[in-house]
Scaffold this motif. Structure first.
Motif, PDB file in Angstrom:
ATOM      1  N   ASN A  28       0.804  -1.221   0.000  1.00  0.00           N
ATOM      2  CA  ASN A  28       0.000   0.000   0.000  1.00  0.00           C
ATOM      3  C   ASN A  28       0.838   1.272   0.000  1.00  0.00           C
ATOM      4  N   SER A  29       2.099   1.176   0.413  1.00  0.00           N
ATOM      5  CA  SER A  29       2.934   2.375   0.449  1.00  0.00           C
ATOM      6  C   SER A  29       3.655   2.624  -0.870  1.00  0.00           C
ATOM      7  N   LEU A  30       3.532   1.690  -1.805  1.00  0.00           N
ATOM      8  CA  LEU A  30       4.137   1.908  -3.120  1.00  0.00           C
ATOM      9  C   LEU A  30       3.459   3.081  -3.818  1.00  0.00           C
ATOM     10  N   PRO A  31       4.187   3.785  -4.660  1.00  0.00           N
ATOM     11  CA  PRO A  31       3.542   4.813  -5.477  1.00  0.00           C
ATOM     12  C   PRO A  31       2.427   4.173  -6.314  1.00  0.00           C
ATOM     13  N   PRO A  32       1.332   4.878  -6.565  1.00  0.00           N
ATOM     14  CA  PRO A  32       0.179   4.297  -7.254  1.00  0.00           C
ATOM     15  C   PRO A  32       0.512   3.602  -8.586  1.00  0.00           C
ATOM     16  N   LYS A  33       1.394   4.177  -9.374  1.00  0.00           N
ATOM     17  CA  LYS A  33       1.732   3.574 -10.678  1.00  0.00           C
ATOM     18  C   LYS A  33       2.436   2.235 -10.512  1.00  0.00           C
ATOM     19  N   LEU A  34       3.231   2.093  -9.463  1.00  0.00           N
ATOM     20  CA  LEU A  34       3.930   0.831  -9.224  1.00  0.00           C
ATOM     21  C   LEU A  34       2.997  -0.189  -8.574  1.00  0.00           C
ATOM     22  N   LYS A  35       2.157   0.265  -7.647  1.00  0.00           N
ATOM     23  CA  LYS A  35       1.204  -0.637  -6.991  1.00  0.00           C
ATOM     24  C   LYS A  35       0.247  -1.229  -8.033  1.00  0.00           C
ATOM     25  N   GLU A  36      -0.195  -0.393  -8.954  1.00  0.00           N
ATOM     26  CA  GLU A  36      -1.154  -0.809  -9.972  1.00  0.00           C
ATOM     27  C   GLU A  36      -0.618  -1.986 -10.790  1.00  0.00           C
ATOM     28  N   VAL A  37       0.638  -1.901 -11.257  1.00  0.00           N
ATOM     29  CA  VAL A  37       1.167  -2.980 -12.102  1.00  0.00           C
ATOM     30  C   VAL A  37       1.392  -4.256 -11.296  1.00  0.00           C
ATOM     31  N   ILE A  38       1.819  -4.120 -10.041  1.00  0.00           N
ATOM     32  CA  ILE A  38       2.023  -5.305  -9.200  1.00  0.00           C
ATOM     33  C   ILE A  38       0.695  -6.011  -8.935  1.00  0.00           C
ATOM     34  N   VAL A  39      -0.351  -5.256  -8.616  1.00  0.00           N
ATOM     35  CA  VAL A  39      -1.669  -5.851  -8.350  1.00  0.00           C
ATOM     36  C   VAL A  39      -2.181  -6.570  -9.598  1.00  0.00           C
ATOM     37  N   LEU A  40      -2.056  -5.937 -10.759  1.00  0.00           N
ATOM     38  CA  LEU A  40      -2.536  -6.563 -11.997  1.00  0.00           C
ATOM     39  C   LEU A  40      -1.725  -7.808 -12.348  1.00  0.00           C
ATOM     40  N   ALA A  41      -0.413  -7.773 -12.100  1.00  0.00           N
ATOM     41  CA  ALA A  41       0.436  -8.920 -12.434  1.00  0.00           C
ATOM     42  C   ALA A  41       0.255 -10.069 -11.445  1.00  0.00           C
ATOM     43  N   GLU A  42       0.316  -9.754 -10.155  1.00  0.00           N
ATOM     44  CA  GLU A  42       0.310 -10.807  -9.147  1.00  0.00           C
ATOM     45  C   GLU A  42      -1.089 -11.315  -8.795  1.00  0.00           C
ATOM     46  N   TYR A  43      -2.062 -10.410  -8.719  1.00  0.00           N
ATOM     47  CA  TYR A  43      -3.388 -10.825  -8.295  1.00  0.00           C
ATOM     48  C   TYR A  43      -4.358 -10.939  -9.460  1.00  0.00           C
ATOM     49  N   GLY A  44      -4.129 -10.157 -10.504  1.00  0.00           N
ATOM     50  CA  GLY A  44      -4.967 -10.250 -11.695  1.00  0.00           C
ATOM     51  C   GLY A  44      -4.454 -11.306 -12.652  1.00  0.00           C
ATOM     52  N   GLU A  45      -3.229 -11.781 -12.396  1.00  0.00           N
ATOM     53  CA  GLU A  45      -2.588 -12.805 -13.204  1.00  0.00           C
ATOM     54  C   GLU A  45      -2.550 -12.428 -14.681  1.00  0.00           C
ATOM     55  N   LEU A  46      -2.270 -11.150 -14.942  1.00  0.00           N
ATOM     56  CA  LEU A  46      -2.157 -10.674 -16.309  1.00  0.00           C
ATOM     57  C   LEU A  46      -0.692 -10.668 -16.714  1.00  0.00           C
ATOM     58  N   ASN A  47      -0.437 -10.889 -18.013  1.00  0.00           N
ATOM     59  CA  ASN A  47       0.938 -10.786 -18.488  1.00  0.00           C
ATOM     60  C   ASN A  47       1.248  -9.325 -18.788  1.00  0.00           C
ATOM     61  N   TYR A  48       2.507  -9.036 -19.101  1.00  0.00           N
ATOM     62  CA  TYR A  48       2.940  -7.653 -19.293  1.00  0.00           C
ATOM     63  C   TYR A  48       2.185  -6.964 -20.433  1.00  0.00           C
ATOM     64  N   LYS A  49       1.945  -7.698 -21.490  1.00  0.00           N
ATOM     65  CA  LYS A  49       1.238  -7.121 -22.643  1.00  0.00           C
ATOM     66  C   LYS A  49      -0.186  -6.724 -22.245  1.00  0.00           C
ATOM     67  N   GLU A  50      -0.868  -7.610 -21.508  1.00  0.00           N
ATOM     68  CA  GLU A  50      -2.239  -7.331 -21.067  1.00  0.00           C
ATOM     69  C   GLU A  50      -2.273  -6.143 -20.097  1.00  0.00           C
ATOM     70  N   ILE A  51      -1.296  -6.072 -19.210  1.00  0.00           N
ATOM     71  CA  ILE A  51      -1.234  -4.954 -18.268  1.00  0.00           C
ATOM     72  C   ILE A  51      -1.061  -3.656 -19.040  1.00  0.00           C
ATOM     73  N   GLY A  52      -0.195  -3.677 -20.046  1.00  0.00           N
ATOM     74  CA  GLY A  52       0.022  -2.494 -20.870  1.00  0.00           C
ATOM     75  C   GLY A  52      -1.266  -2.019 -21.522  1.00  0.00           C
ATOM     76  N   LYS A  53      -2.044  -2.958 -22.033  1.00  0.00           N
ATOM     77  CA  LYS A  53      -3.322  -2.604 -22.657  1.00  0.00           C
ATOM     78  C   LYS A  53      -4.281  -1.993 -21.643  1.00  0.00           C
ATOM     79  N   VAL A  54      -4.332  -2.583 -20.456  1.00  0.00           N
ATOM     80  CA  VAL A  54      -5.271  -2.130 -19.429  1.00  0.00           C
ATOM     81  C   VAL A  54      -4.984  -0.697 -18.992  1.00  0.00           C
ATOM     82  N   ILE A  55      -3.706  -0.385 -18.768  1.00  0.00           N
ATOM     83  CA  ILE A  55      -3.401   0.944 -18.227  1.00  0.00           C
ATOM     84  C   ILE A  55      -2.850   1.908 -19.277  1.00  0.00           C
ATOM     85  N   GLY A  56      -2.730   1.435 -20.520  1.00  0.00           N
ATOM     86  CA  GLY A  56      -2.367   2.328 -21.612  1.00  0.00           C
ATOM     87  C   GLY A  56      -0.898   2.700 -21.675  1.00  0.00           C
TER      88      GLY A  56
END
Length: 190
Positions: free
Chosen positions: A131-159
């Motif tokens: 929770n103390s991570l900067p929002p942009k870093l927290k967002e990618v970690i949550v999507l990768a680790e808990y959303g189980e998205l790959n890097y390409k999918e994460i890129g699409k989601v957050i642009g």
């Protein structure tokens, strides 16, 4: 859109209309679990996460949205669920601060057993670090680790580009490692 089925035959894939019950069921079945994990990691409340995901799915249905593929539906829903979850957390934080001003809350807890205490402290420390991570870093970690998205999918989601996703994930993991190193609590200011 064409694709090759299991028998090697070329088939036409029709767009998915969220207002169509069969298409809605397909979208729901393909995305519900993943969306719940993402929302839960942001809000830390099972019931709220489930409600937020259901609200997002209902929004797609009520707006009668049509998606060219299931992946397009998934990416749209991830953005909607992520934003709804972040808004929920902000609203709950404001409510909590308002209640704390009016009412003093005793937060002391009696723990049973050293192992249980250590387990809870470890989970708390990990959540605080996340929770103390900067929002942009927290967002990618949550999507990768808990959303189980790959890097390409994460890129699409957050642009952002896939390369930028890799950089952010590397930085987020490095920050988490530094924060949790040797049991030190070195958290970034929010």
């Amino acid at each position: 859109m064409d694709f090759i089925n299991m028998d090697g035959q070329k088939e036409f894939q029709k767009p998915l209309n969220a207002a169509n019950p069969a298409d809605f069921n397909k979208i729901y079945n393909e995305t519900m679990q993943m969306l719940f994990k993402i929302s839960f990691r942001i809000v830390n409340d099972e019931e709220a996460a489930e409600d937020l995901v259901h609200d997002s799915l209902i929004k797609a249905n009520e707006k009668k949205l049509t998606f060219p593929t299931i992946n397009d539906a998934k990416f749209w829903l991830i953005r909607v669920v992520k934003n709804a979850s972040l808004n929920y957390v902000k609203r709950k934080s404001r409510e909590k601060k308002a209640y704390e001003k009016v009412l003093y809350e005793d937060t002391r807890k009696v723990e049973s057993g050293e192992t249980e205490l250590l387990k809870k402290e470890t989970i708390k420390t990990a959540k605080e670090a996340l929770n103390s991570l900067p929002p942009k870093l927290k967002e990618v970690i949550v999507l990768a680790e808990y959303g189980e998205l790959n890097y390409k999918e994460i890129g699409k989601v957050i642009g952002i580009t896939e390369g930028n996703v890799k950089v952010r994930i590397f930085r987020a993991r490095k920050l988490l490692e530094d924060m949790l190193k040797d049991g030190e609590n070195v958290f970034l200011p929010n």
